[in-house]
Design an enzyme around this catalytic site. Structure first.
Site, mmCIF file in Angstrom:
data_model
loop_
_atom_site.group_PDB
_atom_site.id
_atom_site.type_symbol
_atom_site.label_atom_id
_atom_site.label_comp_id
_atom_site.label_asym_id
_atom_site.label_seq_id
_atom_site.Cartn_x
_atom_site.Cartn_y
_atom_site.Cartn_z
ATOM 1 N N GLY A 149 -1.432 -9.855 -8.753
ATOM 2 C CA GLY A 149 -1.232 -8.614 -9.498
ATOM 3 C C GLY A 149 -1.763 -7.526 -8.585
ATOM 4 O O GLY A 149 -2.783 -7.733 -7.915
ATOM 5 N N ASP A 207 -0.157 -3.634 -1.223
ATOM 6 C CA ASP A 207 -1.519 -3.901 -1.724
ATOM 7 C C ASP A 207 -2.443 -4.332 -0.589
ATOM 8 O O ASP A 207 -3.613 -3.939 -0.541
ATOM 9 C CB ASP A 207 -1.491 -5.009 -2.785
ATOM 10 C CG ASP A 207 -0.504 -4.713 -3.898
ATOM 11 O OD1 ASP A 207 -0.266 -3.522 -4.169
ATOM 12 O OD2 ASP A 207 0.030 -5.665 -4.481
HETATM 13 O O1 LIG Z 1 4.484 -5.847 -10.024
HETATM 14 C C1 LIG Z 1 3.369 -6.115 -10.468
HETATM 15 O O2 LIG Z 1 2.941 -5.711 -11.562
HETATM 16 C C2 LIG Z 1 2.464 -6.931 -9.681
HETATM 17 O O3 LIG Z 1 1.295 -6.681 -9.713
HETATM 18 C C3 LIG Z 1 3.049 -8.019 -8.863
HETATM 19 C C4 LIG Z 1 2.875 -7.964 -7.389
HETATM 20 O O4 LIG Z 1 1.848 -8.839 -6.972
HETATM 21 C C5 LIG Z 1 2.618 -6.605 -6.805
HETATM 22 O O5 LIG Z 1 3.404 -5.675 -7.469
HETATM 23 C C6 LIG Z 1 2.934 -6.578 -5.341
HETATM 24 O O6 LIG Z 1 2.855 -5.258 -4.887
HETATM 25 P P1 LIG Z 1 3.384 -4.745 -3.474
HETATM 26 O O7 LIG Z 1 2.211 -4.731 -2.540
HETATM 27 O O8 LIG Z 1 3.876 -3.379 -3.754
HETATM 28 O O9 LIG Z 1 4.452 -5.704 -3.050
#
Ligand SMILES: O=C(O)C(=O)C[C@H](O)[C@H](O)COP(=O)(O)O
Length: 315
Positions: free
Chosen positions: A38, A268
């Protein structure tokens, strides 16, 4: 209070606030791997891997009492992330998401409508107790998206108060239209949250799509105008823009692109590399290089989180 000579300095503390979910990612041959991830947890995970031991990295969310919530807390604790302030909801459970890939670019399907994390700002006292004593508070647009209107107001107030009390507030807008009732409310709340942050770490492609920014510089200027003293605009591994103390943005060339296997967690992990470097004395340009180096590793891995022992050389 001055420390007596030779006394150990109290640890510095980061608190990341948001939702960790059960993650289903590709394991090859039509198989799926179950992990936990997340956005705010992903950043905490990589901060824990990168920061020296005198930094505490804590996570605040709400979980259920179901076996997956239990396993999730164990997973965080085993990684050295502080879970001491995570309350349990009696009837809600952990959310879940699945990663779909097309040429290495990720998209997500969510099962999180009634996850326990959605209640994380329902109890103002609990939230305040978790934030107390943090040197850095980290929040994202996804944290904002999962809350109800009252929860959003509570968290926005907490960000403003913490900032006024001297806690640095870092914010990644992480725009996820699927999680919002409509684009207008998403953009309004994102700007309200960014206006309460010292450091804003947006991604240009999302910002261009939803705020109509024509250039990296425009994204940097827009967030600087809301009051953030430090804005670093990510750009899918390409050149980025930096605005400091409201000054005109400068473009920072990136050291080169890699071919991704799965872009999940790129933003992230970049944030963690950038913030860890800034918190330990690097200038923004060096910090950008650290963030880029970490994200370049993460996109060569399936799923958001790479095991800490594979990151040794980045410390
Ligand atoms: O979408 C959500 O609510 C999440 O938390 C799932 C993912 O683990 C992140 O979104 C990944 O984030 P990026 O670094 O932008 O790829």
């Amino acid at each position: 209070m001055p420390q007596p000579p030779g006394a150990a300095r109290p640890p510095k503390r980061i608190l990341s606030v948001g939702e960790c979910m059960v993650e289903m990612s590709h394991a090859g041959d039509g198989l799926w791997r179950q992990g936990f991830a997340g956005d705010t947890l992903n950043t905490a995970w990589y901060l824990r891997a990168l920061l020296p031991e005198d930094w505490a990295v804590d996570y605040f969310t709400v979980l259920g009492t179901d076996p997956l919530s239990e396993a999730m807390v164990r997973f965080m604790r085993d990684a050295g992330i502080g879970t001491g302030c995570i309350p349990r909801h009696p009837d809600r459970v952990a959310g879940l998401y699945m990663i779909s890939l097309k040429d290495g670019e990720r998209s997500f399907t969510y099962w999180r409508d009634r996850s326990a994390a959605r209640t994380l700002a329902d109890d103002t006292t609990q939230l305040q107790a978790a934030v107390e004593g943090a040197d850095l508070l980290y929040v994202s647009g996804i944290t904002m998206a999962i809350l109800n209107d009252d929860g959003r107001t509570t968290l926005l107030d907490r960000m403003a108060k913490s900032r006024a009390e001297g806690t640095r507030v870092a914010f990644d807008p992480n725009l996820r239209p699927k999680l919002w009732k409509d684009a207008a409310s998403m953009c309004r709340v994102i700007e309200e949250a960014a206006a309460r942050a010292d450091i804003v770490l947006p991604s240009h492609d999302d910002e261009a799509a939803h705020f109509g920014d024509a250039s990296l510089g425009e994204t940097a200027r827009r967030y600087a105008a809301l009051g953030a003293g430090e804005v670093l605009v990510k750009n899918g591994g390409g050149a980025m823009a930096l605005s400091l103390a409201g000054a005109a943005p400068v473009i920072l060339p990136a050291p080169g692109m890699v071919t991704p296997l799965d872009t999940t967690g790129a933003g992230d992990s970049f944030n963690a590399g950038y913030l860890a470097a800034r918190l330990t004395g690097c200038d923004p340009h060096q910090a950008m290089l650290r963030g880029h180096a970490l994200a370049a590793r993460v996109v060569r891995h399936f799923g958001a989180l790479m095991p800490h022992d594979r990151l040794d050389t980045l410390r």
